[in-house]
Design a protein around this motif. Structure first.
Motif, PDB file in Angstrom:
ATOM      1  N   LYS A   1      -3.515   5.192  -4.270  1.00  0.00           N
ATOM      2  CA  LYS A   1      -2.289   5.719  -3.222  1.00  0.00           C
ATOM      3  C   LYS A   1      -1.799   4.601  -2.916  1.00  0.00           C
ATOM      4  O   LYS A   1      -0.327   5.336  -1.839  1.00  0.00           O
ATOM      5  N   VAL A   2      -1.140   3.518  -3.354  1.00  0.00           N
ATOM      6  CA  VAL A   2      -0.112   2.788  -2.849  1.00  0.00           C
ATOM      7  C   VAL A   2       0.412   1.790  -4.079  1.00  0.00           C
ATOM      8  O   VAL A   2      -0.651   1.333  -4.918  1.00  0.00           O
ATOM      9  N   PHE A   3       1.701   2.360  -4.491  1.00  0.00           N
ATOM     10  CA  PHE A   3       2.047   1.140  -5.444  1.00  0.00           C
ATOM     11  C   PHE A   3       2.616   0.314  -4.834  1.00  0.00           C
ATOM     12  O   PHE A   3       3.477   0.084  -4.131  1.00  0.00           O
TER      13      PHE A   3
ATOM     14  N   SER B   1      -8.676  -6.933  -9.511  1.00  0.00           N
ATOM     15  CA  SER B   1      -8.500  -6.876 -10.425  1.00  0.00           C
ATOM     16  C   SER B   1      -6.531  -8.093 -10.954  1.00  0.00           C
ATOM     17  O   SER B   1      -5.976  -7.507 -10.530  1.00  0.00           O
ATOM     18  N   VAL B   2      -6.473  -8.846 -11.945  1.00  0.00           N
ATOM     19  CA  VAL B   2      -5.392  -9.655 -12.130  1.00  0.00           C
ATOM     20  C   VAL B   2      -5.330  -8.905 -13.586  1.00  0.00           C
ATOM     21  O   VAL B   2      -6.032  -9.472 -14.203  1.00  0.00           O
TER      22      VAL B   2
ATOM     23  N   CYS C   1      -8.772   2.624 -10.102  1.00  0.00           N
ATOM     24  CA  CYS C   1      -7.964   2.034  -8.276  1.00  0.00           C
ATOM     25  C   CYS C   1      -7.812   1.893  -7.772  1.00  0.00           C
ATOM     26  O   CYS C   1      -7.512   3.242  -7.565  1.00  0.00           O
ATOM     27  N   ASP C   2      -7.891   1.733  -6.067  1.00  0.00           N
ATOM     28  CA  ASP C   2      -7.532   2.346  -4.734  1.00  0.00           C
ATOM     29  C   ASP C   2      -5.513   2.058  -4.816  1.00  0.00           C
ATOM     30  O   ASP C   2      -5.321   2.510  -4.252  1.00  0.00           O
ATOM     31  N   GLY C   3      -5.311   0.477  -5.522  1.00  0.00           N
ATOM     32  CA  GLY C   3      -4.514   0.529  -5.051  1.00  0.00           C
ATOM     33  C   GLY C   3      -3.479  -0.396  -6.396  1.00  0.00           C
ATOM     34  O   GLY C   3      -4.396  -0.595  -7.313  1.00  0.00           O
ATOM     35  N   ALA C   4      -2.210  -0.790  -5.789  1.00  0.00           N
ATOM     36  CA  ALA C   4      -2.286  -1.555  -6.785  1.00  0.00           C
ATOM     37  C   ALA C   4      -0.757  -2.190  -6.410  1.00  0.00           C
ATOM     38  O   ALA C   4       0.296  -1.973  -5.785  1.00  0.00           O
ATOM     39  N   ILE C   5      -0.528  -4.107  -6.510  1.00  0.00           N
ATOM     40  CA  ILE C   5       0.883  -4.975  -6.904  1.00  0.00           C
ATOM     41  C   ILE C   5       1.719  -4.579  -8.142  1.00  0.00           C
ATOM     42  O   ILE C   5       0.839  -4.938  -9.097  1.00  0.00           O
TER      43      ILE C   5
ATOM     44  N   MET D   1     -16.132  -0.245  -1.560  1.00  0.00           N
ATOM     45  CA  MET D   1     -15.153  -1.790  -1.422  1.00  0.00           C
ATOM     46  C   MET D   1     -14.156  -1.124  -2.488  1.00  0.00           C
ATOM     47  O   MET D   1     -14.265  -0.443  -3.168  1.00  0.00           O
ATOM     48  N   HIS D   2     -12.964  -1.331  -1.724  1.00  0.00           N
ATOM     49  CA  HIS D   2     -11.032  -0.901  -2.398  1.00  0.00           C
ATOM     50  C   HIS D   2     -11.453  -1.457  -3.705  1.00  0.00           C
ATOM     51  O   HIS D   2     -11.386  -3.087  -2.982  1.00  0.00           O
ATOM     52  N   LYS D   3     -10.334  -1.425  -4.827  1.00  0.00           N
ATOM     53  CA  LYS D   3     -10.624  -1.977  -5.322  1.00  0.00           C
ATOM     54  C   LYS D   3      -8.080  -2.604  -5.904  1.00  0.00           C
ATOM     55  O   LYS D   3      -8.006  -0.911  -6.174  1.00  0.00           O
ATOM     56  N   ILE D   4      -8.114  -3.353  -6.408  1.00  0.00           N
ATOM     57  CA  ILE D   4      -7.053  -3.507  -6.657  1.00  0.00           C
ATOM     58  C   ILE D   4      -6.658  -3.658  -7.463  1.00  0.00           C
ATOM     59  O   ILE D   4      -7.151  -4.828  -8.316  1.00  0.00           O
ATOM     60  N   LEU D   5      -5.564  -3.909  -7.795  1.00  0.00           N
ATOM     61  CA  LEU D   5      -4.855  -4.746  -9.445  1.00  0.00           C
ATOM     62  C   LEU D   5      -4.046  -4.710  -9.249  1.00  0.00           C
ATOM     63  O   LEU D   5      -2.274  -4.106  -8.376  1.00  0.00           O
ATOM     64  N   ILE D   6      -3.664  -6.100 -10.042  1.00  0.00           N
ATOM     65  CA  ILE D   6      -2.666  -6.955  -9.441  1.00  0.00           C
ATOM     66  C   ILE D   6      -1.774  -6.952 -10.893  1.00  0.00           C
ATOM     67  O   ILE D   6      -2.792  -7.622 -11.858  1.00  0.00           O
ATOM     68  N   THR D   7      -1.078  -6.769 -11.384  1.00  0.00           N
ATOM     69  CA  THR D   7      -1.039  -6.176 -13.132  1.00  0.00           C
ATOM     70  C   THR D   7       0.085  -7.401 -13.495  1.00  0.00           C
ATOM     71  O   THR D   7       0.100  -7.595 -14.569  1.00  0.00           O
ATOM     72  N   GLU D   8       0.520  -9.076 -13.021  1.00  0.00           N
ATOM     73  CA  GLU D   8       0.412 -10.662 -13.226  1.00  0.00           C
ATOM     74  C   GLU D   8      -0.435 -11.003 -12.282  1.00  0.00           C
ATOM     75  O   GLU D   8       0.275 -11.288 -11.103  1.00  0.00           O
ATOM     76  N   GLN D   9      -0.037 -12.325 -12.679  1.00  0.00           N
ATOM     77  CA  GLN D   9      -0.782 -13.248 -11.093  1.00  0.00           C
ATOM     78  C   GLN D   9       0.481 -14.038 -10.388  1.00  0.00           C
ATOM     79  O   GLN D   9       1.700 -14.072 -11.198  1.00  0.00           O
ATOM     80  N   ILE D  10       0.009 -13.445  -9.261  1.00  0.00           N
ATOM     81  CA  ILE D  10       1.168 -14.390  -8.198  1.00  0.00           C
ATOM     82  C   ILE D  10       0.670 -14.730  -7.685  1.00  0.00           C
ATOM     83  O   ILE D  10      -0.657 -16.122  -8.039  1.00  0.00           O
ATOM     84  N   ASP D  11       1.227 -15.796  -6.206  1.00  0.00           N
ATOM     85  CA  ASP D  11       0.537 -16.303  -5.029  1.00  0.00           C
ATOM     86  C   ASP D  11      -0.979 -16.008  -5.023  1.00  0.00           C
ATOM     87  O   ASP D  11      -0.894 -15.336  -4.704  1.00  0.00           O
TER      88      ASP D  11
END
Length: 323
Positions: A69-71, A26-27, A46-50, A1-11
């Motif tokens: 792999k992606v920001f 993870s937020v 993590c594998d990606g981040a927003i 399972m890919h893990k994504i970090l979102i550095t702050e709360q978004i919609d």
């Protein structure tokens, strides 16, 4: 399972969308991931981040987190990202073009109206009980119709602003890296000016809507401020460091400019103390894209960028990739 970090709360709908695609999300907490060390720690598995503009996506961060792999940068700007390093390291980076142009243009016009008609001062006095009836010399501003604007930067947001200016009967001179096509110029009632200094001597309002680069840093400095007529109002919805804020504040305080409306600042969230004292200024806390519609679209654009890259889709078919 890919893990994504979102550095702050978004919609939340964008977060739910990614969760439904099978990603672990993870937020982060607002303001806690604005250093390289904090980002590296949060991204280690993590594998990606927003990410936000406040997050430094540096070469060190990328090299320290090789699994990412992606920001997906939650902004149209990307001056917080080392794009050269991303390309060298094979890391994908996206932004959010187009979706915030109209909302940001609305704020630019709001700033112009607020400053030109002294709305903040008038409303503040009314709340303080100073309104004693109509006054022949009270809160006298300037009309927009028939005036001439100068625009630095004629990208998507710049064009959206100029389209609104035309509706108010304002013609525009613009300075841009490249001249836009003649048909668009005619539609917008806009005239290209290669010489920025010459443009500055012939306008009533100055708008900044260009990217922040080494060449545009302090593109409006003390020297160029001195070329402006004292009647000029400056509006900045681009990036704070486009303007030398200390020089701008001094010009406003000395009466060498009529006013300024700013939605971005040189050292956000810090505000230059002299700006807070400057007359006829309207200062907003970077809310250009702050509409429900725009923030949702930004979030979904980021989410889809992450999804497509981690699923191995052809990067050439992802229109908002910058690396």
């Amino acid at each position: 399972m890919h893990k994504i970090l979102i550095t702050e709360q978004i919609d939340q709908r964008a977060i739910d969308f990614l969760s439904e695609q099978g990603f672990e999300i993870s937020v982060g907490t607002r303001g806690k991931l604005n250093t390289e060390d904090a980002l590296i720690e949060a991204l280690h598995d993590c594998d990606g981040a927003i990410t936000m503009l406040s997050n430094p996506i540096s070469r060190r961060v990328m090299e320290s987190c090789p699994n990412v792999k992606v920001f997906a940068n939650y902004a149209v700007g990307f001056n917080n990202v080392d794009v050269i390093a991303a390309k060298e390291l094979g890391v994908r980076v996206s932004n959010t073009p187009d979706v915030l142009s109209e909302a940001t243009a609305d704020i630019a016009l709001s700033l112009l109206l607020g400053v030109s008609r002294k709305i903040v001062e008038a409303e503040s006095d009314l709340r303080k009980g100073k309104f004693d009836g109509w006054h022949p010399n009270g809160y006298v501003g300037v009309e927009l119709f028939g005036k001439k604007a100068g625009m630095i930067g004629m990208g998507r947001i710049g064009k959206a602003i100029v389209r609104r200016l035309k509706g108010f009967g304002i013609t525009t001179l613009y300075h841009n890296r490249n001249r836009i096509d003649i048909q668009t110029e005619q539609n917008l009632d806009a005239t290209f000016t290669a010489d920025l200094d010459e443009m500055l001597t012939n306008i009533d309002f100055l708008f900044l809507s260009c990217p922040l680069t080494p060449e545009t840093h302090h593109i409006i400095n003390a020297s160029r401020l001195s070329k402006l007529d004292p009647k000029v109002i400056i509006i900045n919805t681009g990036r704070g460091p486009l303007i030398d804020e200390a020089a701008l504040a001094e010009s406003l305080i000395d009466g060498k400019l009529a006013g300024a409306g700013l939605d971005v600042f040189e050292r956000e969230p810090e505000i230059h103390p002299l700006l807070l004292k400057a007359p006829n200024t309207l200062l907003l806390p970077h809310i250009g894209s702050a509409t429900r519609e725009t923030r949702f679209n930004m979030a979904m654009l980021c989410a889809n960028s992450v999804l497509k890259i981690l699923r191995g889709e052809n990067p050439n078919l992802i229109s908002n990739l910058i690396a």
